[in-house]
Design a protein around this motif. Structure first.
Motif, PDB file in Angstrom:
ATOM      1  N   ASP A 166      41.437  36.009  43.157  1.00 13.15           N
ATOM      2  CA  ASP A 166      40.131  36.226  43.564  1.00 13.15           C
ATOM      3  C   ASP A 166      40.139  35.712  45.180  1.00 13.15           C
ATOM      4  O   ASP A 166      38.797  35.527  45.651  1.00 13.15           O
ATOM      5  CB  ASP A 166      39.369  35.135  43.018  1.00 13.15           C
ATOM      6  N   LYS A 168      40.284  37.083  49.095  1.00 10.03           N
ATOM      7  CA  LYS A 168      40.352  38.570  49.521  1.00 10.03           C
ATOM      8  C   LYS A 168      41.691  38.506  50.608  1.00 10.03           C
ATOM      9  O   LYS A 168      41.880  37.438  51.254  1.00 10.03           O
ATOM     10  CB  LYS A 168      39.118  38.585  50.238  1.00 10.03           C
ATOM     11  N   LYS A 207      46.574  37.341  39.274  1.00  7.12           N
ATOM     12  CA  LYS A 207      45.342  38.388  38.889  1.00  7.12           C
ATOM     13  C   LYS A 207      45.442  39.120  40.393  1.00  7.12           C
ATOM     14  O   LYS A 207      45.280  38.559  41.477  1.00  7.12           O
ATOM     15  CB  LYS A 207      44.187  37.491  38.440  1.00  7.12           C
ATOM     16  N   GLY A 209      43.214  42.102  42.215  1.00  8.15           N
ATOM     17  CA  GLY A 209      41.886  42.726  42.213  1.00  8.15           C
ATOM     18  C   GLY A 209      41.493  43.708  43.181  1.00  8.15           C
ATOM     19  O   GLY A 209      42.162  43.684  44.374  1.00  8.15           O
ATOM     20  N   GLU A 211      38.044  45.988  45.050  1.00  7.11           N
ATOM     21  CA  GLU A 211      36.799  46.316  45.094  1.00  7.11           C
ATOM     22  C   GLU A 211      36.858  47.946  45.503  1.00  7.11           C
ATOM     23  O   GLU A 211      37.385  48.099  46.696  1.00  7.11           O
ATOM     24  CB  GLU A 211      36.084  45.629  45.904  1.00  7.11           C
ATOM     25  N   LYS A 260      34.219  46.540  40.732  1.00  4.45           N
ATOM     26  CA  LYS A 260      35.657  45.816  40.903  1.00  4.45           C
ATOM     27  C   LYS A 260      36.229  45.856  39.621  1.00  4.45           C
ATOM     28  O   LYS A 260      35.840  45.978  38.547  1.00  4.45           O
ATOM     29  CB  LYS A 260      34.926  44.105  41.438  1.00  4.45           C
ATOM     30  N   ARG A 261      37.471  45.902  39.747  1.00  3.96           N
ATOM     31  CA  ARG A 261      38.524  45.874  38.524  1.00  3.96           C
ATOM     32  C   ARG A 261      39.595  45.041  38.928  1.00  3.96           C
ATOM     33  O   ARG A 261      40.123  44.768  40.083  1.00  3.96           O
ATOM     34  CB  ARG A 261      39.221  47.190  38.279  1.00  3.96           C
ATOM     35  N   THR A 262      40.112  44.306  37.666  1.00  9.26           N
ATOM     36  CA  THR A 262      41.149  43.244  37.826  1.00  9.26           C
ATOM     37  C   THR A 262      42.419  43.631  36.892  1.00  9.26           C
ATOM     38  O   THR A 262      42.256  44.396  35.834  1.00  9.26           O
ATOM     39  CB  THR A 262      40.905  41.783  37.683  1.00  9.26           C
TER      40      THR A 262
END
Length: 266
Positions: A166, A168, A207, A209, A211, A260-262
């Motif tokens: 999470d 950036k 995780k 991610g 965008e 957004k995908r994770t």
């Protein structure tokens, strides 16, 4: 802006990695101190913000030092919304969100100067999948894939922001569809630890991610040219990225969609 698509035809379908963390921090490449503006409005509620700062010397750090006291407005179809200053140099509103196909105008008034920019939000391009292969995992560099179907009927430009747990990341990717119009695209994005801090290496269970932003031609041109802002390894002189902000400020204003995908590193 009519000449921008012609300029973009000269650019190969490309993936660019460059520093992008919270705000854009541009260094001075001449003796003139200039304002730097980063403005965005998205199709998500409450995601409209403008960041205002000034260029720094090359020897200065990249800490954001915002410029307060500005009057910042967003205009669409005759409706004007004034953004509130939430902290020095950070201007936000949660009363509007963007609509694909609509054009938005940003106006910044500060210290007797006026800066403007406009951006048209493209139609949303569905973000079909985000995945990785076990063989692409690495402690300092991990590769994943983004998948989407590029629409045939128009030119399209994309900006991918990357996240780890999470947070950036400092690198991002921009792409265009010069060689993939109407095709299904599977393209790589790279997550990298470019520091000496081994605790930031990737591990199973982290995780990742992404965008996916559908952006207009002017935002793409700015982000693409940002990679050359501080010169290159061949000794070329540094140059400012190509801004869509008028009035002499650096930076850009972008109206874009967000998806957004994770995934979790297996």
């Amino acid at each position: 802006m009519k000449n921008i698509p012609k300029l973009l035809l000269l650019m190969l379908f490309s993936t660019l990695f460059w520093s992008c963390e919270k705000v854009i921090e541009l260094k001075r490449i001449d003796n003139e101190e200039r304002y730097v503006i980063e403005g965005t409005i998205t199709n998500e509620p409450g995601a409209c913000s403008v960041l205002l700062s000034k260029t720094k010397n090359f020897k200065d750090d990249n800490d954001f030092i915002g410029i307060g006291g500005a009057v910042v407005k967003i205009t669409n179809n005759g409706v004007v919304v004034t953004l509130s200053e939430s902290s020095p140099g950070v201007y936000k509103t949660n009363t509007i969100n963007g609509t694909p196909g609509q054009t938005y105008m940003m106006t910044v008034n500060v210290d007797g100067k006026t800066f403007t920019a406009s951006s048209t939000m493209p139609e949303n391009v569905p973000f079909d999948d985000f995945y990785m292969k076990a063989s692409d995992f690495g402690k300092s560099r991990t590769t994943a894939y983004v998948k989407y179907k590029d629409p045939l009927e128009r030119q399209n430009y994309y900006w991918f922001q990357l996240f780890v747990n999470d947070k950036k990341q400092r690198n991002f990717s921009v792409m265009n569809d010069e060689f993939t119009p109407g095709q299904e695209v599977n393209s790589t994005v790279s997550f990298q630890n470019e520091t000496d801090d081994l605790s930031r290496d990737f591990k199973k269970g982290d995780k990742l991610g992404v965008e996916m932003h559908s952006i207009d031609a002017s935002a793409y041109l700015y982000l693409h040219s940002l990679g050359n802002a501080e010169g290159s390894d061949n000794g070329a002189s540094p140059a400012n990225p190509i801004s869509n902000v008028t009035g002499g400020a650096l930076g850009f204003f972008s109206a874009h969609t967000v998806q957004k995908r994770t995934l979790v590193i297996p």
